[in-house]
Design an enzyme around this catalytic site. Structure first.
Site, PDB file in Angstrom:
ATOM      1  N   LYS A 172      36.521  39.766  45.397  1.00 53.33           N
ATOM      2  CA  LYS A 172      35.169  39.340  45.014  1.00 53.33           C
ATOM      3  C   LYS A 172      35.220  39.142  43.498  1.00 53.33           C
ATOM      4  CE  LYS A 172      31.469  40.123  43.443  1.00 53.33           C
ATOM      5  NZ  LYS A 172      31.011  39.416  42.221  1.00 53.33           N
ATOM      6  N   GLU A 247      38.223  50.858  36.726  1.00 49.28           N
ATOM      7  CA  GLU A 247      38.514  50.601  35.298  1.00 49.28           C
ATOM      8  C   GLU A 247      37.184  50.242  34.676  1.00 49.28           C
ATOM      9  OE1 GLU A 247      41.331  51.107  34.055  1.00 49.28           O
ATOM     10  OE2 GLU A 247      42.714  50.964  35.756  1.00 49.28           O
ATOM     11  N   GLU A 383      28.903  50.568  23.813  1.00 50.69           N
ATOM     12  CA  GLU A 383      29.941  49.537  23.827  1.00 50.69           C
ATOM     13  C   GLU A 383      29.297  48.229  23.346  1.00 50.69           C
ATOM     14  OE1 GLU A 383      31.333  48.730  27.836  1.00 50.69           O
ATOM     15  OE2 GLU A 383      33.305  48.159  27.095  1.00 50.69           O
TER      16      GLU A 383
HETATM   17  P1  ADP Z   1      29.592  43.101  33.546  1.00 49.56           P
HETATM   18  O1  ADP Z   1      28.412  43.731  32.913  1.00 49.56           O
HETATM   19  O2  ADP Z   1      30.819  43.089  32.742  1.00 49.56           O
HETATM   20  O3  ADP Z   1      29.325  41.788  34.228  1.00 49.56           O
HETATM   21  P2  ADP Z   1      29.511  44.321  36.148  1.00 49.56           P
HETATM   22  O4  ADP Z   1      29.902  45.729  36.489  1.00 49.56           O
HETATM   23  O5  ADP Z   1      28.110  43.931  36.329  1.00 49.56           O
HETATM   24  O6  ADP Z   1      30.026  44.127  34.667  1.00 49.56           O
HETATM   25  O7  ADP Z   1      30.420  43.296  36.949  1.00 49.56           O
HETATM   26  C1  ADP Z   1      31.777  43.528  37.331  1.00 49.56           C
HETATM   27  C2  ADP Z   1      31.972  43.029  38.765  1.00 49.56           C
HETATM   28  O8  ADP Z   1      31.155  43.804  39.635  1.00 49.56           O
HETATM   29  C3  ADP Z   1      31.544  41.584  38.971  1.00 49.56           C
HETATM   30  O9  ADP Z   1      32.393  40.994  39.953  1.00 49.56           O
HETATM   31  C4  ADP Z   1      30.139  41.741  39.508  1.00 49.56           C
HETATM   32  O10 ADP Z   1      29.730  40.611  40.248  1.00 49.56           O
HETATM   33  C5  ADP Z   1      30.314  42.963  40.390  1.00 49.56           C
HETATM   34  N1  ADP Z   1      29.074  43.701  40.687  1.00 49.56           N
HETATM   35  C6  ADP Z   1      27.933  43.764  39.968  1.00 49.56           C
HETATM   36  N2  ADP Z   1      27.030  44.555  40.579  1.00 49.56           N
HETATM   37  C7  ADP Z   1      27.606  45.019  41.709  1.00 49.56           C
HETATM   38  C8  ADP Z   1      27.205  45.902  42.782  1.00 49.56           C
HETATM   39  N3  ADP Z   1      26.020  46.472  42.795  1.00 49.56           N
HETATM   40  N4  ADP Z   1      28.097  46.138  43.770  1.00 49.56           N
HETATM   41  C9  ADP Z   1      29.317  45.584  43.766  1.00 49.56           C
HETATM   42  N5  ADP Z   1      29.764  44.764  42.790  1.00 49.56           N
HETATM   43  C10 ADP Z   1      28.927  44.477  41.780  1.00 49.56           C
END
Ligand code: ADP
Length: 479
Positions: A172, A247, A383
């Site tokens: 994903k 990570e 951050e």
């Molecule tokens: P950033 O703020 O760097 O975008 P995120 O943690 O929001 O960091 O995103 C990292 C990954 O996690 C992306 O692929 C995002 O689409 C996914 N993501 C965001 N929210 C969720 C969630 N609730 N469950 C699973 N994956 C998520």
């Protein structure tokens, strides 16, 4: 351009034709549309990975390694095209983007070889009529959720060890950067991986995440992203006791001692802060400079920064691209405003350029240096994920170690000193998973990457990175 998802060896669209756009962060232009896949189709991807697991996990490690080796060659053959896609959807300068492809390919090559080195044990028993055999087996179906800042390498760093271990995967990618992930799948397909071994879904992150979390058959989630989402996945994985590798965020200290090599430290500071426009989880975020050399450091730093060229990453000789979006721009502006209101001094930069109308791209921020930064400022605590370099003075070793460790993060730390014993002692005292001792760019295919404290769980890279995809089985043999 309309892109598709990859499920059970086939390119598929969302059943209801729902899509979402992918933007160029330099210009705000739409690069293409990707499926907003339905929940049912995410379950089909899990069906497909589950069905492919028995045959894939039973292949010899050598055979799995050969698929990865083919993929490695294909990636290298397409490195310029992949690099251009990364620059288009993520914004980083083309030379950095191609560097990311080569770095990402390195994981595929490494694990094509590491597959053969999965080992077990034969142990002496306390009974003469028994033997103890310990073997390693793949954990099962793996969901890999990846971020936008390294949209290619974060995928290969996860799926290469998973596939080498005998797991099947569902990727994903981040919603901002799915295009290079889709290109990677095309290459995987060309490399001949059996159907179902690798699947890719795009869409509503929360919904896809919930579908993975609810399904018992997903035995492991490997995630790179924010600490908030990482904690949610950690909590929610308890229901089905999934294995997790996380990570997460960082807030790296960078310490320059009075005996550090000034020129190397300035180059290391620039490398660690401004690569990918500061949008790196191991980017230095608090610069502790010994008070006796503070003025010289700032002068040399500002001179070095003035040579950096900012612009669209596809243009020639660009060092800094755009920020990913307006949210990133707002966060940086607010951190700078807060710091200045509390007494910080802008030594260079300090200005941004946002589009005339709020949009989906065109947010740039000048490389900025702030001095007189103190712990009550937001930038000291949060951050940044942008090109802002905050400077804090210190006077002695114990004081700086204490300040550097006073955070819930523990991903990366940097120090510059020419003293061997100080270098070793401070490296050991820093509560961080990665320490750059006279090195501003520590990421490496063969090294363990990961954090202490709230920066995550497990390590990626090298022989360490395959372990989290393996279960340990003990077979007690009666003779
Ligand atoms: P950033 O703020 O760097 O975008 P995120 O943690 O929001 O960091 O995103 C990292 C990954 O996690 C992306 O692929 C995002 O689409 C996914 N993501 C965001 N929210 C969720 C969630 N609730 N469950 C699973 N994956 C998520």
């Amino acid at each position: 351009m309309e892109y598709k998802n990859f499920i059970n060896g086939k390119w598929v669209d969302d059943h209801h034709q729902n899509h979402f756009p992918v933007y160029n962060p330099s210009t705000g232009e739409i690069l293409g549309n990707v499926p907003k896949i339905s929940k049912e189709q995410v379950s089909e991807a899990i069906d497909s990975a589950s069905a492919a697991f028995p045959a894939w996990s039973k292949l010899t490690a050598e055979k799995r390694g050969k698929y990865l080796k083919r993929l490695y060659q294909l990636i290298l053959n397409h490195k310029n095209e992949l690099g251009e896609l990364i620059t288009l959807e993520q914004g980083k300068p083309l030379k950095e983007a191609i560097g990311e492809v080569v770095y990402g390919a390195g994981f595929v090559e490494w694990y094509s070889e590491e597959a053969k080195r999965i080992r077990g044990d034969m142990l002496p028993s306390s009974h003469t009529d028994k033997r103890i055999m310990v073997i390693k087996q793949p954990v099962g179906v793996v969901a890999a959720i990846t971020p936008w800042n390294f949209p290619f390498a974060m995928i290969t760093r996860k799926i290469a060890p998973a596939l080498a271990a005998g797991c099947t995967v569902i990727i994903k990618p981040a919603s901002q950067t799915p295009l290079c992930a889709i290109k990677l799948i095309e290459l995987l397909d060309e490399a001949g991986f059996p159907k179902g071994v690798v699947n890719l879904v795009t869409g509503d992150s929360k919904e896809i995440g919930e579908t993975f979390l609810e399904d018992f058959r997903v035995r492991k989630i490997t995630f790179t992203g924010s600490t908030a989402v990482g904690k949610h996945l950690y909590k929610s994985s308890a229901a089905t006791m999934k294995r997790l590798s996380l990570e997460l965020g960082g807030h790296a200290p960078f310490i320059l001692f009075d005996d550090g090599n000034m020129n190397n430290a300035v180059a290391g500071a620039i490398a660690s802060k401004f690569r990918n426009c500061g949008q790196v989880c191991i980017a230095s975020n608090r610069f502790y400079i010994h008070s006796s050399i503070r003025t010289e450091f700032i002068e040399k730093l500002v001179t070095g920064i003035q040579l950096l060229k900012q612009g669209d990453g596809l243009e020639k000789d660009i060092d800094l691209g755009p920020l990913i979006d307006g949210k990133a721009y707002e966060k940086i502006s607010s951190q700078i405003k807060d710091a200045v209101s509390k007494g910080a001094v802008i030594e260079c930069g300090g200005k941004g350029k946002s589009p005339d109308h709020p949009g989906n791209g065109g947010y740039f921020y000048e490389p900025t240096v702030l001095s007189n930064v103190t712990p009550d400022m937001k930038i000291y605590q949060e951050e940044t994920f942008g090109p802002v370099l905050p400077i804090i003075e210190f006077k002695n070793d114990n004081e700086v170690i204490e300040m550097a460790n006073a955070t819930t993060y523990g991903l990366a730390a940097y120090l510059y000193t020419e003293s061997l014993s100080r270098g070793i002692q401070v490296s050991e005292a820093l509560e961080y998973g990665i320490v750059g001792l006279n090195d501003g760019a520590p990421s490496s295919v063969q090294a363990p990457f990961g954090g202490f404290k709230e920066s995550g769980l497990d390590r990626e890279g090298g022989h360490y990175g395959i372990e989290p995809f393996l279960e340990t089985k003990y077979i007690s043999i009666g003779l």
